[in-house]
Write a protein that holds these residues in place. Sequence first.
Motif, PDB file in Angstrom:
ATOM      1  N   GLY A  47       0.818  -1.212   0.000  1.00 10.59           N
ATOM      2  CA  GLY A  47       0.000   0.000   0.000  1.00 10.59           C
ATOM      3  C   GLY A  47       0.846   1.254   0.000  1.00 10.59           C
ATOM      4  N   SER A  48       0.192   2.359   0.271  1.00 17.40           N
ATOM      5  CA  SER A  48       0.860   3.658   0.266  1.00 17.40           C
ATOM      6  C   SER A  48       1.772   3.791   1.486  1.00 17.40           C
ATOM      7  CB  SER A  48      -0.187   4.778   0.276  1.00 17.40           C
ATOM      8  OG  SER A  48      -1.013   4.640   1.415  1.00 17.40           O
ATOM      9  N   PRO A  49       2.726   4.746   1.477  1.00 14.33           N
ATOM     10  CA  PRO A  49       3.638   4.921   2.615  1.00 14.33           C
ATOM     11  C   PRO A  49       2.872   5.162   3.917  1.00 14.33           C
ATOM     12  CG  PRO A  49       4.442   6.129   0.722  1.00 14.33           C
ATOM     13  CD  PRO A  49       3.070   5.636   0.356  1.00 14.33           C
ATOM     14  N   PRO A  50       3.252   4.484   4.982  1.00 14.65           N
ATOM     15  CA  PRO A  50       2.552   4.631   6.268  1.00 14.65           C
ATOM     16  C   PRO A  50       3.169   5.738   7.118  1.00 14.65           C
ATOM     17  CG  PRO A  50       4.170   2.887   6.437  1.00 14.65           C
ATOM     18  CD  PRO A  50       4.269   3.420   5.029  1.00 14.65           C
TER      19      PRO A  50
ATOM     20  N   GLN B 104      -5.366   6.150  11.275  1.00 15.21           N
ATOM     21  CA  GLN B 104      -6.527   5.518  10.642  1.00 15.21           C
ATOM     22  C   GLN B 104      -7.583   6.555  10.277  1.00 15.21           C
ATOM     23  OE1 GLN B 104      -9.810   4.916  12.014  1.00 15.21           O
ATOM     24  NE2 GLN B 104     -10.477   3.630  10.289  1.00 15.21           N
ATOM     25  N   GLN B 105      -7.797   7.544  11.149  1.00  9.07           N
ATOM     26  CA  GLN B 105      -8.806   8.564  10.878  1.00  9.07           C
ATOM     27  C   GLN B 105      -8.383   9.484   9.727  1.00  9.07           C
ATOM     28  OE1 GLN B 105      -9.489  10.455  14.667  1.00  9.07           O
ATOM     29  NE2 GLN B 105     -10.842   8.826  15.385  1.00  9.07           N
ATOM     30  N   LEU B 106      -7.074   9.591   9.505  1.00  8.62           N
ATOM     31  CA  LEU B 106      -6.579  10.379   8.377  1.00  8.62           C
ATOM     32  C   LEU B 106      -6.526   9.575   7.083  1.00  8.62           C
ATOM     33  CD1 LEU B 106      -3.647  12.308  10.110  1.00  8.62           C
ATOM     34  CD2 LEU B 106      -5.728  13.320   9.167  1.00  8.62           C
ATOM     35  N   GLY B 107      -6.842   8.299   7.177  1.00  5.02           N
ATOM     36  CA  GLY B 107      -6.815   7.445   5.999  1.00  5.02           C
ATOM     37  C   GLY B 107      -5.436   6.909   5.675  1.00  5.02           C
TER      38      GLY B 107
ATOM     39  N   ARG C 232      -2.089   4.289   6.751  1.00  2.00           N
ATOM     40  CA  ARG C 232      -1.642   3.119   7.485  1.00  2.00           C
ATOM     41  C   ARG C 232      -0.574   3.546   8.494  1.00  2.00           C
ATOM     42  NH1 ARG C 232       0.379  -1.340   3.725  1.00  2.00           N
ATOM     43  NH2 ARG C 232       1.782   0.313   3.012  1.00  2.00           N
ATOM     44  N   ALA C 233      -0.226   2.635   9.419  1.00  2.00           N
ATOM     45  CA  ALA C 233       0.739   2.998  10.455  1.00  2.00           C
ATOM     46  C   ALA C 233       1.629   1.809  10.783  1.00  2.00           C
ATOM     47  CB  ALA C 233       0.034   3.477  11.720  1.00  2.00           C
ATOM     48  N   VAL C 234       2.894   2.125  11.071  1.00  2.00           N
ATOM     49  CA  VAL C 234       3.855   1.153  11.592  1.00  2.00           C
ATOM     50  C   VAL C 234       4.222   1.588  13.001  1.00  2.00           C
ATOM     51  CG1 VAL C 234       6.150   0.143  11.344  1.00  2.00           C
ATOM     52  CG2 VAL C 234       4.788   0.634   9.306  1.00  2.00           C
ATOM     53  N   LEU C 235       4.047   0.701  13.972  1.00  2.00           N
ATOM     54  CA  LEU C 235       4.377   0.992  15.362  1.00  2.00           C
ATOM     55  C   LEU C 235       5.623   0.198  15.741  1.00  2.00           C
ATOM     56  CD1 LEU C 235       0.807   0.692  16.985  1.00  2.00           C
ATOM     57  CD2 LEU C 235       1.792   2.617  15.705  1.00  2.00           C
ATOM     58  N   LEU C 236       6.743   0.883  15.954  1.00  2.00           N
ATOM     59  CA  LEU C 236       7.980   0.238  16.389  1.00  2.00           C
ATOM     60  C   LEU C 236       8.012   0.295  17.910  1.00  2.00           C
ATOM     61  CD1 LEU C 236      10.508   1.787  13.820  1.00  2.00           C
ATOM     62  CD2 LEU C 236       9.206  -0.340  13.646  1.00  2.00           C
TER      63      LEU C 236
ATOM     64  N   GLU D 231      -7.613  -1.288  11.617  1.00  2.00           N
ATOM     65  CA  GLU D 231      -7.010  -1.963  10.468  1.00  2.00           C
ATOM     66  C   GLU D 231      -5.946  -1.060   9.841  1.00  2.00           C
ATOM     67  OE1 GLU D 231      -9.842  -3.261   7.636  1.00  2.00           O
ATOM     68  OE2 GLU D 231     -11.005  -4.453   9.061  1.00  2.00           O
ATOM     69  N   GLY D 232      -5.028  -1.706   9.140  1.00  2.00           N
ATOM     70  CA  GLY D 232      -3.978  -0.941   8.482  1.00  2.00           C
ATOM     71  C   GLY D 232      -2.837  -0.563   9.397  1.00  2.00           C
ATOM     72  N   VAL D 233      -2.730  -1.254  10.539  1.00  2.00           N
ATOM     73  CA  VAL D 233      -1.664  -0.982  11.508  1.00  2.00           C
ATOM     74  C   VAL D 233      -0.862  -2.259  11.719  1.00  2.00           C
ATOM     75  CG1 VAL D 233      -1.120  -0.326  13.885  1.00  2.00           C
ATOM     76  CG2 VAL D 233      -2.996   0.809  12.676  1.00  2.00           C
TER      77      VAL D 233
END
Length: 432
Positions: A256-259, A284-287, A289-293, A308-310
């Motif tokens: 997908g697009s850059p998170p 998520q609310q901004l549309g 994805r996210a990566v949590l390190l 979703e998308g995390v």
Amino acid sequence: MTNKRIVLTAYGSFGDIHPYMAIALELQARGHRAVIATSELYRYKIEAEGIGFHPVRYDSAIDMQQDGEFIGVLSESRRESEYTICYLLMPHLRATYKALLEAVQGADLLVTHHLSFAGSLIAAKTGIPWVSTVLSPLLFMSAYDSQTLSTTTISSYEQALAVVANDARLRQFRWQARLWSAPIRQLRGELGLPASCDPVFEGQHSPDLVLALFSAKLAKPQPDWCPQVQVTGFPFYDRAKQENLSPELARFLDSGSPPIIFTLGSLMVWTPGNFYLEGAIAAQQLGYRAVLLVGKGVHNLPLEQLPEGVIVVDYAPHSEIFPRGAVIVHHGGVGTTGQALRSGRPMLVVPYAHDQPDNAMRLVRLGVARTLARHEYSANTLMAELKQLLFEPSYESKAAEVGKRVQQEDGVKAASDAIETYLRSQENGQSK
């Protein structure tokens, strides 16, 4: 120049240890013998790279979880530096001095971290050539380097007033902290060494050479810096040479697009608060994805509450993942700051403690970042800041511009060149 035995001593988290590992590897590639003297905690990591190791008992054992949590609490009162120096370091000063004295036997050079207070004593007692280092601009405590003075709209008179005000503030801080160095002064007297300047402040700097191990984009020399300072650029230690992104993370990034990437480094990750959960919600609310390190064995995130998308990841090489992010949200530690600058991506900095608020200010001044106070951090406030970074083109263009400049720097080479030049000057001086 003949090959030399060089001892580098450091204290702190991975962000403090990595620059010295990078320099040690380069020095060894040039034929020198490098030894890092630090906590037993890092023995395996250092020896795995083929670097010499000598244990130094800075404290009985650095408990990243306990210290991280406590520093997180202390950051609210701005007493984290007092805690680190007075309660983690000074009680073990004599043991540290003894261990470091053993480490430098037969060595040609000692390179010290700014918290290696025993190093200045050993240099004075033994006469070993000494190079000191600084990882963050804040440690120079300049009255000339402030957000106010970076504003071009103020007059020269207003600039002069700002310098006077900054100087008064720094003098007050030093007066309040005057007792921090009492154990060093006491040991110095017992060693028969004459009284000197405050070892916690200007006394931490070698009179011959001080290496500022950060980019000139982050800070340039100021009129009240030591004249012997050389700014080298960040000495990056890239684990990506040995480690790649995990297959799961690579698939996520490719799908997908850059998170938006969220990280708290290796120490503040132990006191995250709502950093990750609110961050995932905002993304998520901004549309996005996210990566949590989140660190290995650290997080207690309610995974079932994550949108979703995390993706939650223990670790990923910053040099590999940061360039693939839309925005990097981090705490402002200087190691993370350097990697984020090099990636050329915009940043949101949520400073916790130590030099992090100052680093955040400098990034905002560069035009590559925005900052958000920790106590104001929520999904709603985070969304407002991220919108500016994501949809205002100036942040991305400025971050890319600065990123190219940082990529052109070679902090490891510059630091190693400076060390070798200094050693040659010592050789020439002794041969006369």
